[in-house]
Design an enzyme around this catalytic site. Sequence first.
Site, short mmCIF file in Angstrom:
data_model
loop_
_atom_site.label_atom_id
_atom_site.label_comp_id
_atom_site.label_asym_id
_atom_site.label_seq_id
_atom_site.Cartn_x
_atom_site.Cartn_y
_atom_site.Cartn_z
N HIS A 72 0.73 -1.09 0.01
CA HIS A 72 -0.12 0.13 0.02
C HIS A 72 0.72 1.12 0.01
O HIS A 72 1.65 1.60 -0.89
CB HIS A 72 -1.01 -0.02 1.32
CG HIS A 72 -2.08 0.81 1.39
ND1 HIS A 72 -2.55 1.67 0.35
CD2 HIS A 72 -2.92 1.04 2.16
CE1 HIS A 72 -3.49 2.38 0.62
NE2 HIS A 72 -3.83 1.97 1.85
N HIS A 97 -1.63 -2.22 -9.75
CA HIS A 97 -2.77 -1.70 -9.04
C HIS A 97 -4.00 -2.55 -8.69
O HIS A 97 -4.33 -3.10 -9.74
CB HIS A 97 -3.14 -0.13 -9.27
CG HIS A 97 -3.69 0.48 -8.24
ND1 HIS A 97 -5.28 0.49 -7.87
CD2 HIS A 97 -3.44 1.29 -7.26
CE1 HIS A 97 -5.46 1.21 -6.93
NE2 HIS A 97 -4.18 1.76 -6.36
N ASP A 108 3.03 5.67 -6.85
CA ASP A 108 4.26 5.61 -6.01
C ASP A 108 5.36 5.65 -7.01
O ASP A 108 6.59 5.83 -6.43
CB ASP A 108 4.01 4.30 -5.11
CG ASP A 108 3.19 4.44 -3.92
OD1 ASP A 108 3.32 5.73 -3.53
OD2 ASP A 108 2.63 3.76 -3.78
N1 CMC Z 1 5.56 -6.89 -10.32
C1 CMC Z 1 5.40 -8.29 -10.92
N2 CMC Z 1 4.35 -9.09 -10.97
C2 CMC Z 1 3.27 -8.35 -10.47
C3 CMC Z 1 3.21 -7.10 -9.81
C4 CMC Z 1 4.35 -6.27 -9.65
N3 CMC Z 1 4.67 -5.12 -9.17
N4 CMC Z 1 1.95 -6.73 -9.34
C5 CMC Z 1 1.10 -7.87 -9.82
N5 CMC Z 1 2.04 -8.74 -10.57
C6 CMC Z 1 1.41 -10.00 -11.19
C7 CMC Z 1 1.15 -11.06 -9.99
O1 CMC Z 1 2.40 -11.94 -9.94
C8 CMC Z 1 -0.07 -11.78 -10.88
O2 CMC Z 1 0.60 -12.72 -11.82
P1 CMC Z 1 -0.09 -14.04 -12.19
O3 CMC Z 1 -1.42 -13.79 -12.50
O4 CMC Z 1 0.80 -14.77 -12.98
O5 CMC Z 1 -0.21 -14.76 -10.74
C9 CMC Z 1 -0.82 -10.63 -11.38
O6 CMC Z 1 0.10 -9.61 -11.63
C10 CMC Z 1 -1.87 -10.25 -10.63
O7 CMC Z 1 -1.32 -9.60 -9.28
P2 CMC Z 1 -2.17 -9.76 -7.86
O8 CMC Z 1 -1.21 -9.71 -6.71
O9 CMC Z 1 -3.30 -10.72 -8.00
O10 CMC Z 1 -2.80 -8.09 -8.03
P3 CMC Z 1 -3.44 -7.33 -6.75
O11 CMC Z 1 -4.60 -6.62 -7.11
O12 CMC Z 1 -3.89 -8.45 -5.53
O13 CMC Z 1 -2.19 -6.60 -6.25
C11 CMC Z 1 -0.72 -4.75 -5.76
C12 CMC Z 1 -1.97 -5.28 -6.48
C13 CMC Z 1 -0.66 -3.38 -6.00
C14 CMC Z 1 -0.59 -5.46 -4.37
C15 CMC Z 1 0.35 -5.51 -6.87
O14 CMC Z 1 0.19 -4.99 -7.99
C16 CMC Z 1 1.87 -5.11 -6.19
O15 CMC Z 1 2.35 -5.84 -5.46
N6 CMC Z 1 2.54 -3.99 -6.79
C17 CMC Z 1 3.72 -3.76 -6.33
C18 CMC Z 1 3.43 -2.88 -4.88
C19 CMC Z 1 2.94 -1.42 -5.04
O16 CMC Z 1 3.39 -0.81 -6.10
N7 CMC Z 1 2.11 -0.92 -4.31
C20 CMC Z 1 1.56 0.22 -4.58
C21 CMC Z 1 -0.03 0.43 -5.09
S1 CMC Z 1 -0.44 1.94 -5.50
C22 CMC Z 1 -0.59 3.06 -3.98
C23 CMC Z 1 -1.70 2.63 -3.26
O17 CMC Z 1 -2.78 3.07 -3.66
O18 CMC Z 1 -1.51 2.01 -2.00
#
Ligand code: CMC
Length: 425
Positions: A266, A307, A365
């Site tokens: 987050h 995201h 971010d």
């Molecule tokens: N790098 C590589 N792979 C990723 C990433 C990433 N940053 N984010 C998602 N994926 C992949 C993930 O491995 C999955 O792949 P597969 O379908 O093959 O298993 C797919 O994309 C979907 O990911 P998810 O984890 O199911 O998506 P989510 O909606 O649960 O997670 C997230 C969203 C923001 C937690 C995630 O994208 C992440 O960890 N990003 C990096 C951390 C980040 O930048 N966070 C800031 C968010 S914006 C500020 C805020 O609003 O807080």
Amino acid sequence: MSDKKAQLVLDGREKPIDLPVYEGSTGPSVIDVRSLVSEGVFTYDPGFVSTAACDSNITYIDGNAGILLHRGYPIEQLAEKSSFLEVSYLLLNGDLPSPQELASFEEKIRYHTMVDEQIHEFFKGFPRTAHPMAMLSAVVGGLSAFYHDDLDIDNADHRMQAAIRLIAKMPTLAAMCYKHGIGQPFIYPQNKMSLAENFVNMLFGTPCEETTVSPVIAKAVDTLFLLHADHEQNASTSTVRLAGSTGSNPYACLASGIAALWGPAHGGANEAVLDMLSKIGDESRIDEFLLKAKDKNDPFRLMGFGHRVYKNYDPRATVIRGICAEVLDELGVDNDPLFKIARKLEKLALEDDYFNERKLFPNVDFYSGIILKAMGIPTSLFTVIFATGRTPGWIAHWNEMLSNPYKIGRPRQLYKGETKRDYPA
Ligand code: CMC
């Protein structure tokens, strides 16, 4: 409300269950599943990916189109034409203020920026090495000790007073977290300064020397706060709502939101982006890190990418990208190696099938950390700055919930543990 209905057909049941379907002013329809508990079934939605937990009139996001509206106004227009305090007013009150209303709101904020001197004593108890988010959540929670007995959360004026205090005091507390860490005296807010100028002055000023805050930097800080001001039911806002749904003190609720914001998935991502760019260290190593991010056996993720809601470019990232160039130019660091790595990393990731197929775009971010670093703000303070910006959103959601009939938040579960068994004789 509409006459639309959904029907749930369950194996083993004669009759389907009718569920009402509601339409918002825009966005997806919502199926009302509240009657299911009386039918002996729950819905299952870990991570709340398909669950609307409340009604809200504050912020709308269309993640597929990359749209973010506060009270109907697009974030790009607000970033260009408005200010953090005007957007705070908008989030809290529903409409943009008249010039007189804005001046009165700014005046109220200005006269609530100081914190009780006893708060200074709280900081003395923290090690100098304490993470600023640890200190911030503790001191904001600590404010509940100062504002509790006289605060009636059912009184709309009292709620607005709490909102003003929180928006006003958060920059002061955020700067105190920094000053404590470096062992410098706290700098008092100055009523002649704007909120953003004050914040920069409280960070970098000392009792020995006056600081001059460049208008470009003050504007950039104000816009950073504005861009973070609200983001509908994200993890920290939902935490504030959940805590608030028990009738808790608002300062304590905000402290729980700060705790939820801290994590790298987050608000902590801006700190993680900078750590990642430093680890990459050189443009020649970007490919290696992209491979790591794509490797399912490696827990590494590209920080600042992806995201939960945006499956398109985060509109806040587009604005921040522009500010980033302005700030680096103003500070004469536009050749900053981390900025160059960031630009190249963004380009390569956007061209990569893995990121395209999963709709992983740069989020807010990705660039905010680079701006803050260029201003000389240490990495560990980045999430504190996010928290300062998010304060009006948190308190607006808390206020909205309390202004309407609400229920204590109490999710259920799919129990998979042991069934009843007897303690051994
Ligand atoms: N790098 C590589 N792979 C990723 C990433 C990433 N940053 N984010 C998602 N994926 C992949 C993930 O491995 C999955 O792949 P597969 O379908 O093959 O298993 C797919 O994309 C979907 O990911 P998810 O984890 O199911 O998506 P989510 O909606 O649960 O997670 C997230 C969203 C923001 C937690 C995630 O994208 C992440 O960890 N990003 C990096 C951390 C980040 O930048 N966070 C800031 C968010 S914006 C500020 C805020 O609003 O807080």
